[in-house]
Design a protein around this motif. Structure first.
Motif, PDB file in Angstrom:
ATOM      1  N   ALA A 145      52.760  24.885  41.837  1.00 45.80           N
ATOM      2  CA  ALA A 145      53.535  24.769  40.602  1.00 45.80           C
ATOM      3  C   ALA A 145      52.613  24.586  39.401  1.00 45.80           C
ATOM      4  N   ALA A 146      51.595  23.757  39.550  1.00 41.59           N
ATOM      5  CA  ALA A 146      50.653  23.532  38.449  1.00 41.59           C
ATOM      6  C   ALA A 146      49.874  24.801  38.117  1.00 41.59           C
ATOM      7  N   TYR A 147      49.527  25.574  39.149  1.00 41.90           N
ATOM      8  CA  TYR A 147      48.757  26.809  38.928  1.00 41.90           C
ATOM      9  C   TYR A 147      49.533  27.808  38.075  1.00 41.90           C
ATOM     10  N   GLU A 148      50.865  27.773  38.180  1.00 45.32           N
ATOM     11  CA  GLU A 148      51.687  28.689  37.390  1.00 45.32           C
ATOM     12  C   GLU A 148      51.403  28.559  35.890  1.00 45.32           C
ATOM     13  N   LEU A 149      50.916  27.412  35.446  1.00 46.33           N
ATOM     14  CA  LEU A 149      50.740  27.140  34.022  1.00 46.33           C
ATOM     15  C   LEU A 149      49.292  27.267  33.566  1.00 46.33           C
ATOM     16  N   THR A 150      48.416  27.786  34.427  1.00 45.89           N
ATOM     17  CA  THR A 150      47.000  27.877  34.091  1.00 45.89           C
ATOM     18  C   THR A 150      46.662  29.216  33.428  1.00 45.89           C
ATOM     19  N   PRO A 151      45.571  29.257  32.650  1.00 44.38           N
ATOM     20  CA  PRO A 151      45.145  30.530  32.040  1.00 44.38           C
ATOM     21  C   PRO A 151      44.807  31.604  33.069  1.00 44.38           C
ATOM     22  N   LEU A 152      44.236  31.215  34.212  1.00 40.97           N
ATOM     23  CA  LEU A 152      43.897  32.202  35.237  1.00 40.97           C
ATOM     24  C   LEU A 152      45.155  32.870  35.777  1.00 40.97           C
ATOM     25  N   LYS A 153      46.179  32.068  36.049  1.00 33.62           N
ATOM     26  CA  LYS A 153      47.451  32.643  36.502  1.00 33.62           C
ATOM     27  C   LYS A 153      48.002  33.596  35.448  1.00 33.62           C
ATOM     28  N   ASP A 154      47.932  33.196  34.195  1.00 34.84           N
ATOM     29  CA  ASP A 154      48.444  34.028  33.114  1.00 34.84           C
ATOM     30  C   ASP A 154      47.704  35.359  33.045  1.00 34.84           C
ATOM     31  N   ALA A 155      46.377  35.302  33.201  1.00 32.80           N
ATOM     32  CA  ALA A 155      45.573  36.534  33.134  1.00 32.80           C
ATOM     33  C   ALA A 155      45.920  37.478  34.280  1.00 32.80           C
ATOM     34  N   CYS A 156      46.062  36.924  35.485  1.00 33.86           N
ATOM     35  CA  CYS A 156      46.401  37.764  36.640  1.00 33.86           C
ATOM     36  C   CYS A 156      47.805  38.339  36.515  1.00 33.86           C
ATOM     37  N   LEU A 157      48.740  37.511  36.061  1.00 38.04           N
ATOM     38  CA  LEU A 157      50.126  37.966  35.946  1.00 38.04           C
ATOM     39  C   LEU A 157      50.268  39.059  34.891  1.00 38.04           C
ATOM     40  N   ARG A 158      49.513  38.955  33.797  1.00 36.69           N
ATOM     41  CA  ARG A 158      49.571  39.987  32.758  1.00 36.69           C
ATOM     42  C   ARG A 158      49.184  41.345  33.319  1.00 36.69           C
ATOM     43  N   ARG A 159      48.198  41.386  34.184  1.00 32.83           N
ATOM     44  CA  ARG A 159      47.768  42.667  34.759  1.00 32.83           C
ATOM     45  C   ARG A 159      48.763  43.181  35.797  1.00 32.83           C
ATOM     46  N   CYS A 160      49.476  42.268  36.423  1.00 33.32           N
ATOM     47  CA  CYS A 160      50.510  42.701  37.371  1.00 33.32           C
ATOM     48  C   CYS A 160      51.738  43.227  36.635  1.00 33.32           C
ATOM     49  N   ARG A 161      52.095  42.581  35.536  1.00 31.06           N
ATOM     50  CA  ARG A 161      53.297  42.971  34.799  1.00 31.06           C
ATOM     51  C   ARG A 161      53.048  44.171  33.893  1.00 31.06           C
ATOM     52  N   SER A 162      51.825  44.327  33.410  1.00 29.49           N
ATOM     53  CA  SER A 162      51.489  45.431  32.499  1.00 29.49           C
ATOM     54  C   SER A 162      50.234  46.125  33.014  1.00 29.49           C
ATOM     55  N   PRO A 163      50.372  46.983  34.026  1.00 33.16           N
ATOM     56  CA  PRO A 163      49.195  47.539  34.710  1.00 33.16           C
ATOM     57  C   PRO A 163      48.535  48.717  34.013  1.00 33.16           C
ATOM     58  N   LEU A 164      49.092  49.205  32.902  1.00 30.89           N
ATOM     59  CA  LEU A 164      48.545  50.411  32.285  1.00 30.89           C
ATOM     60  C   LEU A 164      47.073  50.232  31.912  1.00 30.89           C
ATOM     61  N   GLY A 165      46.736  49.115  31.281  1.00 36.70           N
ATOM     62  CA  GLY A 165      45.354  48.886  30.884  1.00 36.70           C
ATOM     63  C   GLY A 165      44.415  48.881  32.078  1.00 36.70           C
ATOM     64  N   PHE A 166      44.822  48.241  33.154  1.00 38.86           N
ATOM     65  CA  PHE A 166      43.998  48.215  34.363  1.00 38.86           C
ATOM     66  C   PHE A 166      43.794  49.622  34.914  1.00 38.86           C
ATOM     67  N   LEU A 167      44.874  50.406  34.983  1.00 36.83           N
ATOM     68  CA  LEU A 167      44.767  51.749  35.548  1.00 36.83           C
ATOM     69  C   LEU A 167      43.890  52.651  34.693  1.00 36.83           C
ATOM     70  N   VAL A 168      44.026  52.560  33.379  1.00 38.11           N
ATOM     71  CA  VAL A 168      43.241  53.424  32.493  1.00 38.11           C
ATOM     72  C   VAL A 168      41.772  53.023  32.515  1.00 38.11           C
ATOM     73  N   SER A 169      41.504  51.730  32.375  1.00 37.89           N
ATOM     74  CA  SER A 169      40.105  51.275  32.283  1.00 37.89           C
ATOM     75  C   SER A 169      39.383  51.343  33.619  1.00 37.89           C
ATOM     76  N   GLY A 170      40.132  51.231  34.708  1.00 37.39           N
ATOM     77  CA  GLY A 170      39.491  51.224  36.021  1.00 37.39           C
ATOM     78  C   GLY A 170      39.705  52.496  36.816  1.00 37.39           C
TER      79      GLY A 170
END
Length: 254
Positions: A145-170
């Motif tokens: 539950a605590a991890y849900e509120l961390t910057p690392l979780k936020d960074a990973c979730l952003r790439r899961c929810r909005s994968p276009l940047g990951f697909l284009v850059s990688g």
């Protein structure tokens, strides 16, 4: 022509969604059959490595395929667009992408197996549920539950929810490139969901009910359009579950 092309791309994504849902359904049925008659209490997991790996892969397909479809669908659409422009787009690249995704989750499962085996080898009585193990489980769920509120979780979730940047850059060419891209996306997904998986291990890896709950929580935070509300819902659910385990451990023994 533009409208026709757009319709074809939408059909590509819908076809990917349908296929992933069918595969997820097969994986759920397979998992249920393999778990039939097995002990599914808190902290239980298959101790034979071969069985564990095969069960784990089926579980990941069952739990993850419904929520990973936007990324796979977008990747398949990008491959179609490349094919329309006469660029390299090998047949079966989307399959290789999904394969790479499962490779990463298989590795994560092996790490979890090694940690569990090491903890069990210590022979600590306090890990038994009736001897205080529920406090360990509650702590693991609270950590999730605590991890849900961390910057690392936020960074990973952003790439899961909005994968276009990951697909284009990688972007990588060919089947091997697709496999690498899928593995990379699986890494972001594992970074996003490891807390939820840890909670699943604490509650009972071999329980279909807990599997379904965790799969729903993963889908909520990856697919709901209201990101803050989705994260808040998952955090609250984990926090409430951790408190319940600590306060009424006997209710989770079945």
């Amino acid at each position: 022509m533009t409208a026709l092309a757009g319709g074809a791309r939408d059909r590509t994504r819908l076809a990917v969604l349908a296929l992933l849902l069918v595969l997820a359904g097969v994986a759920w049925v397979t998992t249920a059959a393999r778990m039939d008659g097995m002990e599914s209490g808190p902290g239980m997991y298959p101790e034979e490595l071969g069985f564990y790996v095969s069960a784990w892969v089926a579980m990941m397909a069952a739990m993850m395929f419904p929520s990973v479809w936007p990324t796979v669908g977008l990747y398949a659409r990008m491959q179609r667009e490349r094919r329309e422009r006469g660029l390299g787009a090998p047949a079966g690249a989307a399959v290789a992408f999904v394969g790479g995704y499962l490779v990463t989750w298989t590795f994560a499962g092996l790490v979890a197996f090694a940690l569990l085996a090491a903890a069990r080898s210590l022979g600590i009585d306090g890990l038994a549920w009736e001897r205080g193990g529920h406090w360990v489980a509650a702590s693991v769920i609270g950590l999730a539950a605590a991890y849900e509120l961390t910057p690392l979780k936020d960074a990973c979730l952003r790439r899961c929810r909005s994968p276009l940047g990951f697909l284009v850059s990688g972007w990588r060419e060919g089947h091997w490139g697709a496999l690498r891209m899928g593995a990379g996306h699986g890494g972001w997904c594992a970074g996003c969901c490891w807390g939820l998986m840890a909670a699943l291990f604490a509650l009972g890896l071999m329980s279909l009910g807990w599997m379904l709950l965790v799969a729903v929580l993963i889908a909520i935070e990856k697919l709901l359009p209201w990101r803050a509300a989705a994260t808040g819902t998952v955090t609250a659910a984990l926090l409430g579950l951790g408190i319940a385990v600590a306060a009424a451990p006997g209710a989770f023994m079945g």
